[in-house]
Design an enzyme around this catalytic site. Structure first.
Site, PDB file in Angstrom:
ATOM      1  CE  LYS A  71     -75.303  40.739  32.346  1.00  0.00           C
ATOM      2  NZ  LYS A  71     -75.061  40.506  30.926  1.00  0.00           N
ATOM      3  CD  GLU A  99     -83.212  42.319  25.719  1.00  0.00           C
ATOM      4  OE1 GLU A  99     -84.127  41.670  25.193  1.00  0.00           O
ATOM      5  OE2 GLU A  99     -82.006  42.043  25.546  1.00  0.00           O
ATOM      6  CE  LYS A 113     -72.787  43.778  31.537  1.00  0.00           C
ATOM      7  NZ  LYS A 113     -73.053  44.743  30.484  1.00  0.00           N
ATOM      8  N   GLY A 128     -68.067  44.083  20.067  1.00  0.00           N
ATOM      9  CA  GLY A 128     -69.093  43.513  19.193  1.00  0.00           C
ATOM     10  C   GLY A 128     -69.303  42.063  19.581  1.00  0.00           C
ATOM     11  CD  GLU A 151     -62.309  37.193  31.236  1.00  0.00           C
ATOM     12  OE1 GLU A 151     -62.927  38.094  31.838  1.00  0.00           O
ATOM     13  OE2 GLU A 151     -61.278  36.667  31.663  1.00  0.00           O
TER      14      GLU A 151
HETATM   15  N1  LIG Z   1     -74.985  39.940  23.005  1.00  0.00           N
HETATM   16  C1  LIG Z   1     -73.837  40.246  23.589  1.00  0.00           C
HETATM   17  O1  LIG Z   1     -72.986  40.922  23.020  1.00  0.00           O
HETATM   18  C2  LIG Z   1     -73.525  39.750  24.985  1.00  0.00           C
HETATM   19  C3  LIG Z   1     -72.382  40.209  25.641  1.00  0.00           C
HETATM   20  C4  LIG Z   1     -72.057  39.683  26.902  1.00  0.00           C
HETATM   21  C5  LIG Z   1     -72.897  38.759  27.494  1.00  0.00           C
HETATM   22  N2  LIG Z   1     -74.036  38.371  26.853  1.00  0.00           N
HETATM   23  C6  LIG Z   1     -74.911  37.357  27.502  1.00  0.00           C
HETATM   24  O2  LIG Z   1     -74.975  36.229  26.650  1.00  0.00           O
HETATM   25  C7  LIG Z   1     -76.274  35.632  26.730  1.00  0.00           C
HETATM   26  C8  LIG Z   1     -76.870  35.574  25.330  1.00  0.00           C
HETATM   27  O3  LIG Z   1     -76.994  36.885  24.807  1.00  0.00           O
HETATM   28  P1  LIG Z   1     -77.914  37.175  23.538  1.00  0.00           P
HETATM   29  O4  LIG Z   1     -77.774  38.629  23.273  1.00  0.00           O
HETATM   30  O5  LIG Z   1     -77.590  36.206  22.459  1.00  0.00           O
HETATM   31  O6  LIG Z   1     -79.321  36.846  24.173  1.00  0.00           O
HETATM   32  P2  LIG Z   1     -80.702  36.503  23.467  1.00  0.00           P
HETATM   33  O7  LIG Z   1     -80.831  37.282  22.220  1.00  0.00           O
HETATM   34  O8  LIG Z   1     -81.724  36.613  24.544  1.00  0.00           O
HETATM   35  O9  LIG Z   1     -80.524  34.977  22.994  1.00  0.00           O
HETATM   36  C9  LIG Z   1     -80.447  33.973  23.904  1.00  0.00           C
HETATM   37  C10 LIG Z   1     -80.474  32.586  23.292  1.00  0.00           C
HETATM   38  O10 LIG Z   1     -80.845  31.737  24.378  1.00  0.00           O
HETATM   39  C11 LIG Z   1     -81.847  30.853  23.947  1.00  0.00           C
HETATM   40  N3  LIG Z   1     -82.698  30.555  25.075  1.00  0.00           N
HETATM   41  C12 LIG Z   1     -83.399  31.423  25.842  1.00  0.00           C
HETATM   42  N4  LIG Z   1     -84.056  30.733  26.808  1.00  0.00           N
HETATM   43  C13 LIG Z   1     -83.749  29.429  26.637  1.00  0.00           C
HETATM   44  C14 LIG Z   1     -84.119  28.227  27.286  1.00  0.00           C
HETATM   45  N5  LIG Z   1     -84.958  28.249  28.312  1.00  0.00           N
HETATM   46  N6  LIG Z   1     -83.583  27.059  26.858  1.00  0.00           N
HETATM   47  C15 LIG Z   1     -82.758  27.034  25.787  1.00  0.00           C
HETATM   48  N7  LIG Z   1     -82.388  28.137  25.121  1.00  0.00           N
HETATM   49  C16 LIG Z   1     -82.890  29.304  25.526  1.00  0.00           C
HETATM   50  C17 LIG Z   1     -82.588  31.576  22.855  1.00  0.00           C
HETATM   51  O11 LIG Z   1     -83.154  30.602  22.036  1.00  0.00           O
HETATM   52  P3  LIG Z   1     -84.261  30.934  20.919  1.00  0.00           P
HETATM   53  O12 LIG Z   1     -83.583  31.875  19.962  1.00  0.00           O
HETATM   54  O13 LIG Z   1     -84.556  29.612  20.318  1.00  0.00           O
HETATM   55  O14 LIG Z   1     -85.401  31.563  21.657  1.00  0.00           O
HETATM   56  C18 LIG Z   1     -81.466  32.362  22.167  1.00  0.00           C
HETATM   57  O15 LIG Z   1     -80.849  31.555  21.192  1.00  0.00           O
HETATM   58  C19 LIG Z   1     -77.084  36.478  27.710  1.00  0.00           C
HETATM   59  O16 LIG Z   1     -77.044  35.884  28.976  1.00  0.00           O
HETATM   60  C20 LIG Z   1     -76.351  37.818  27.696  1.00  0.00           C
HETATM   61  O17 LIG Z   1     -76.512  38.516  28.918  1.00  0.00           O
HETATM   62  C21 LIG Z   1     -74.354  38.814  25.615  1.00  0.00           C
END
Ligand SMILES: NC(=O)c1ccc[n+]([C@@H]2O[C@H](COP(=O)([O-])OP(=O)(O)OC[C@H]3O[C@@H](n4cnc5c(N)ncnc54)[C@H](OP(=O)(O)O)[C@@H]3O)[C@@H](O)[C@H]2O)c1
Length: 323
Positions: free
Chosen positions: A102, A186, A201, A298, A126
């Site tokens: 976002k 978190e 959002k 999910g 999306e």
């Molecule tokens: N989880 C959901 O269901 C969901 C739903 C809608 C939207 N989102 C959005 O999708 C994104 C990812 O969600 P998430 O839950 O997977 O987040 P997360 O657990 O924080 O994981 C983020 C990923 O980004 C990588 N990362 C972070 N900083 C980075 C950088 N500077 N350079 C390269 N890679 C980097 C991390 O790598 P490392 O693991 O190597 O640290 C990790 O693989 C977020 O923006 C979140 O708001 C998530």
């Protein structure tokens, strides 16, 4: 990758072939394999197949040569980085950019949209709101020329789970701990409980769908910390449960938005949305009250939003490379 595999037949029917030529994360670094990573080894987290000497996104894009990039780095509410830079570079390198982040919308939507157009590519997002449920594509593809006047909804699942827990007698701290164990909140839960996630959002929806230059810090924001379990329980007993409600409405040429706990009546569709589900209501000049509810999303639903964007971006082209 799991979903790309699961939907292989559907992609094939649309003339889409794919292979993964690049993978990157903070810990992994920048890995590229232009011939394509072996998918099953990728799923087993075996990443020794790729070239690893790359030093940054630009070199990575040159080595992996993707037609589309899926960007899903952690959200930075403050400035949307590094995601914005990654998307800029991807579009400049001639790839479609698809994100779940976002931060890119609330800090750089207009710029990235213009850059995508200039490069003849798509910037699609999306999954940024409601985990891949069709919101942006609904307006873009199926409701042309509709004017959106207002938005109301429950867009943060962590606080909705906490409020449901509190209605069942759990106190705030216990429930925060539970949502952390579930992987929803978190370690620092303020992003959810102080209403930041919901504010980001509603800002994303306003910027894209209402075309107003709202900023996150202009959203009037109150989280759920001030609510006591007794109040949440008695509100439910009285038939007016608390929900963390996001709202946006036109105010002359501006759009005003706010996030705050509100009591809603049991006949309100928002009252039925419990746990990790979410809901959004759109007030438009044609549909006075269009409602989308998403129950129990999910990871696959988030991945689906990105897959749907991918299909939208590439449909019509025959052989594609994904980074
Ligand atoms: N989880 C959901 O269901 C969901 C739903 C809608 C939207 N989102 C959005 O999708 C994104 C990812 O969600 P998430 O839950 O997977 O987040 P997360 O657990 O924080 O994981 C983020 C990923 O980004 C990588 N990362 C972070 N900083 C980075 C950088 N500077 N350079 C390269 N890679 C980097 C991390 O790598 P490392 O693991 O190597 O640290 C990790 O693989 C977020 O923006 C979140 O708001 C998530």
């Amino acid at each position: 990758v799991q979903l790309l595999q699961k939907k292989s037949a559907e992609l094939h029917e649309r003339g889409i072939a794919w292979r993964i030529t690049g993978v990157a994360s903070r810990r992994l670094g920048w890995l590229a394999q232009p011939e394509g990573f072996v998918q099953d080894r990728l799923l087993g987290q075996e990443l020794s197949q790729g070239r690893t000497s790359l030093s940054g996104v630009r070199e990575w894009l040159t080595a992996a040569r993707p037609d589309a990039v899926f960007e899903a780095t952690s959200l930075s509410v403050k400035d949307g980085q590094p995601a914005i830079d990654y998307i800029r570079e991807s579009l400049e390198a001639g790839a479609h950019a698809i994100t779940a982040n976002k931060g890119t919308i609330v800090h750089a939507y207009e710029e990235l949209e213009t850059l995508a157009e200039k490069n003849g590519r798509r910037f699609l997002f999306e999954s940024t709101v409601m985990d891949g449920a069709p919101i942006f594509s609904l307006f873009r593809q199926t409701m042309p020329a509709v004017r959106l006047n207002g938005i109301r909804g429950i867009l943060n699942s962590t606080t909705n789970v906490i409020l449901s827990d509190m209605e069942h007698g759990m106190n705030f701290e216990e429930s925060v701990k539970r949502t952390q164990e579930m992987g929803l909140a978190e370690t620092d839960p303020s992003h959810d409980v102080d209403g930041w996630d919901a504010a980001v959002k509603i800002t994303a929806l306003v910027r894209v769908l209402m075309k107003a230059p709202l900023k996150v810090d202009e959203v009037e924001r109150t989280g759920i910390r001030g609510l006591r379990s007794e109040d949440v329980q008695s509100a439910r007993r009285d038939g007016k449960p608390y929900k963390l409600v996001c709202r946006a409405e036109r105010d002359g040429s501006r759009v005003k938005a706010r996030v705050r706990p509100e009591q809603v009546s049991l006949s309100d569709p928002l009252a039925l949305v419990t746990g990790s589900s979410s809901i959004v209501q759109f007030e438009t000049d044609i549909f006075p009250n269009l409602v989308i509810t998403e129950n129990d999303p999910g990871l696959e639903t988030t991945a689906y939003g990105m897959l749907a964007d991918f299909i939208t971006a590439v449909v019509g082209r025959s052989s594609l490379v994904v980074g």
